[in-house]
Design an enzyme around this catalytic site. Sequence first.
Site, PDB file in Angstrom:
ATOM      1  N   GLY A 183      74.195  34.265 142.607  1.00 61.44           N
ATOM      2  CA  GLY A 183      75.057  34.004 143.716  1.00 61.44           C
ATOM      3  C   GLY A 183      73.961  33.517 144.991  1.00 61.44           C
ATOM      4  N   GLU A 197      73.264  30.131 144.425  1.00 55.98           N
ATOM      5  CA  GLU A 197      74.383  29.394 144.711  1.00 55.98           C
ATOM      6  C   GLU A 197      74.682  28.983 146.083  1.00 55.98           C
ATOM      7  OE1 GLU A 197      76.575  31.953 141.944  1.00 55.98           O
ATOM      8  OE2 GLU A 197      77.532  30.000 140.931  1.00 55.98           O
ATOM      9  N   GLU A 242      73.346  34.399 135.081  1.00 54.98           N
ATOM     10  CA  GLU A 242      74.585  35.076 134.737  1.00 54.98           C
ATOM     11  C   GLU A 242      74.840  35.258 133.233  1.00 54.98           C
ATOM     12  OE1 GLU A 242      74.032  32.720 137.024  1.00 54.98           O
ATOM     13  OE2 GLU A 242      75.412  33.344 138.927  1.00 54.98           O
TER      14      GLU A 242
HETATM   15  N1  DAK Z   1      72.934  43.446 142.533  1.00 57.49           N
HETATM   16  C1  DAK Z   1      72.846  44.734 142.719  1.00 57.49           C
HETATM   17  N2  DAK Z   1      71.505  45.181 142.802  1.00 57.49           N
HETATM   18  C2  DAK Z   1      70.700  44.537 142.639  1.00 57.49           C
HETATM   19  C3  DAK Z   1      70.602  43.282 142.517  1.00 57.49           C
HETATM   20  C4  DAK Z   1      72.030  42.639 142.060  1.00 57.49           C
HETATM   21  N3  DAK Z   1      72.128  41.462 141.946  1.00 57.49           N
HETATM   22  N4  DAK Z   1      69.536  42.853 142.225  1.00 57.49           N
HETATM   23  C5  DAK Z   1      68.594  43.715 142.552  1.00 57.49           C
HETATM   24  N5  DAK Z   1      69.130  45.035 142.871  1.00 57.49           N
HETATM   25  C6  DAK Z   1      68.906  46.216 143.130  1.00 57.49           C
HETATM   26  C7  DAK Z   1      68.329  47.052 141.864  1.00 57.49           C
HETATM   27  O1  DAK Z   1      69.140  47.649 141.125  1.00 57.49           O
HETATM   28  C8  DAK Z   1      67.215  47.956 142.639  1.00 57.49           C
HETATM   29  O2  DAK Z   1      68.087  48.925 143.119  1.00 57.49           O
HETATM   30  P1  DAK Z   1      67.451  50.528 142.978  1.00 57.49           P
HETATM   31  O3  DAK Z   1      67.371  50.725 141.440  1.00 57.49           O
HETATM   32  O4  DAK Z   1      66.264  50.756 143.823  1.00 57.49           O
HETATM   33  O5  DAK Z   1      68.717  51.225 143.389  1.00 57.49           O
HETATM   34  C9  DAK Z   1      66.744  47.115 143.836  1.00 57.49           C
HETATM   35  O6  DAK Z   1      67.717  45.985 144.045  1.00 57.49           O
HETATM   36  C10 DAK Z   1      65.587  46.835 143.701  1.00 57.49           C
HETATM   37  O7  DAK Z   1      65.429  45.948 142.143  1.00 57.49           O
HETATM   38  P2  DAK Z   1      64.287  45.990 141.144  1.00 57.49           P
HETATM   39  O8  DAK Z   1      63.677  47.346 140.932  1.00 57.49           O
HETATM   40  O9  DAK Z   1      65.104  45.397 139.846  1.00 57.49           O
HETATM   41  O10 DAK Z   1      63.269  44.943 141.322  1.00 57.49           O
HETATM   42  P3  DAK Z   1      62.124  44.084 140.512  1.00 57.49           P
HETATM   43  O11 DAK Z   1      61.301  43.566 141.455  1.00 57.49           O
HETATM   44  O12 DAK Z   1      61.844  45.015 139.290  1.00 57.49           O
HETATM   45  O13 DAK Z   1      63.086  43.096 139.640  1.00 57.49           O
HETATM   46  C11 DAK Z   1      64.767  41.256 139.936  1.00 57.49           C
HETATM   47  C12 DAK Z   1      63.547  42.226 140.822  1.00 57.49           C
HETATM   48  C13 DAK Z   1      65.092  40.289 141.017  1.00 57.49           C
HETATM   49  C14 DAK Z   1      63.999  40.497 138.857  1.00 57.49           C
HETATM   50  C15 DAK Z   1      65.675  42.223 139.476  1.00 57.49           C
HETATM   51  O14 DAK Z   1      66.228  43.064 140.483  1.00 57.49           O
HETATM   52  C16 DAK Z   1      66.875  41.435 138.717  1.00 57.49           C
HETATM   53  O15 DAK Z   1      66.899  41.107 137.671  1.00 57.49           O
HETATM   54  N6  DAK Z   1      67.982  41.505 139.508  1.00 57.49           N
HETATM   55  C17 DAK Z   1      69.239  41.138 139.174  1.00 57.49           C
HETATM   56  C18 DAK Z   1      69.087  39.625 139.121  1.00 57.49           C
HETATM   57  C19 DAK Z   1      70.867  38.971 138.464  1.00 57.49           C
HETATM   58  O16 DAK Z   1      71.019  39.072 137.366  1.00 57.49           O
HETATM   59  N7  DAK Z   1      71.421  38.770 139.616  1.00 57.49           N
HETATM   60  C20 DAK Z   1      72.977  38.399 139.351  1.00 57.49           C
HETATM   61  C21 DAK Z   1      73.204  37.226 138.992  1.00 57.49           C
HETATM   62  S1  DAK Z   1      74.566  37.023 138.434  1.00 57.49           S
HETATM   63  C22 DAK Z   1      81.637  37.129 141.228  1.00 57.49           C
HETATM   64  C23 DAK Z   1      81.156  35.694 141.700  1.00 57.49           C
HETATM   65  C24 DAK Z   1      79.860  35.275 141.334  1.00 57.49           C
HETATM   66  C25 DAK Z   1      79.085  36.189 140.699  1.00 57.49           C
HETATM   67  C26 DAK Z   1      79.513  37.490 140.280  1.00 57.49           C
HETATM   68  C27 DAK Z   1      80.682  37.921 140.648  1.00 57.49           C
HETATM   69  N8  DAK Z   1      82.813  37.505 141.600  1.00 57.49           N
HETATM   70  C28 DAK Z   1      83.572  36.412 142.089  1.00 57.49           C
HETATM   71  C29 DAK Z   1      83.378  38.735 141.056  1.00 57.49           C
HETATM   72  C30 DAK Z   1      77.759  35.879 140.253  1.00 57.49           C
HETATM   73  C31 DAK Z   1      77.056  36.547 139.704  1.00 57.49           C
HETATM   74  C32 DAK Z   1      75.566  36.658 140.021  1.00 57.49           C
HETATM   75  O17 DAK Z   1      75.130  36.471 140.764  1.00 57.49           O
END
Ligand code: DAK
Length: 258
Positions: A112, A115, A135
């Site tokens: 997001g 996006e 995603e």
């Molecule tokens: N959501 C919630 N928390 C998040 C997050 C996210 N997207 N990204 C990071 N955090 C949080 C982590 O859980 C962590 O929290 P604590 O454990 O400290 O409480 C904190 O931020 C620091 O993150 P990391 O410890 O993971 O930090 P690193 O440096 O180790 O890693 C990283 C950084 C960016 C590689 C990693 O955090 C990561 O992979 N993050 C997730 C990336 C990701 O998959 N993002 C989501 C993409 S899917 C929807 C519409 C659209 C969408 C969804 C729903 N609806 C209409 C319902 C779209 C979906 C997406 O965006």
Amino acid sequence: MKYQNIIVEKKAPKAYITINRPKQLNALNKATIDELHDAFDDLNKDKDIHVIILTGAGEKAFVAGADIKEFMNFNEEQGKNLAAQGQEQLFDFVEGLETPVIAAVNGFALGGGLELALASHIRVASDNAKVGLPEVSLGVIPGYGGTQRLAQIIGKGRALEMILTAEMKDANTAKEYGLFSVVVPRDQLLNTADEMADKILKNSPQAIALAIKAVNAGYGREGFEKEIELFGKAFTTTDFKEGTSAFVERRKPDFTKN
Ligand code: DAK
């Protein structure tokens, strides 16, 4: 205080919006999306504001995606509704604003978050920027216009590569792809966004508003509607439950084909 999750500063004719949840890497929860809508709406209506610069707080991230912890328990209907609502309220809304929006991308712009940068009119980045649509690694698809706007901006082949591999690209590769206009060292990012804004400020705001409308009119809506439908469908799959649980449990997901 009006906003809890963002900071809005007006320095007319420019305004700055900073997404301010650095501990969560500025992940977009519902409250942040609501506040962003209100802030963009206010600034767009303000006659003294002619350019908006959007960035993320902290050193690590522009926005690391939608808030996974918030959406992991949604069902198909909630997923579909929220995608439709989010697109209308923020992503299509930003794209359609009459006031140009420059995304200043510092660090991660994922899901997001990418996006939102793609919905902005211009993107500049610091050299630590990393972009991706992860995603499908969570068992879902981009739901905020990413399947459409990424392909519009960098072409279908590169967009599919990024979406299907779920891998991140570094700032210079993203620039080569045409995703960023400029890449600069971190400490020059906001100055660079300001310089880009200054170039825009020399021009007619009325003509700029019409130009944005004209450019947007060249891209159909059908794909966006399909994306919302298929995004909702992803919420019914076992892979979605597995992918989001694996993220929260910090383990590798175990996916299966239908
Ligand atoms: N959501 C919630 N928390 C998040 C997050 C996210 N997207 N990204 C990071 N955090 C949080 C982590 O859980 C962590 O929290 P604590 O454990 O400290 O409480 C904190 O931020 C620091 O993150 P990391 O410890 O993971 O930090 P690193 O440096 O180790 O890693 C990283 C950084 C960016 C590689 C990693 O955090 C990561 O992979 N993050 C997730 C990336 C990701 O998959 N993002 C989501 C993409 S899917 C929807 C519409 C659209 C969408 C969804 C729903 N609806 C209409 C319902 C779209 C979906 C997406 O965006």
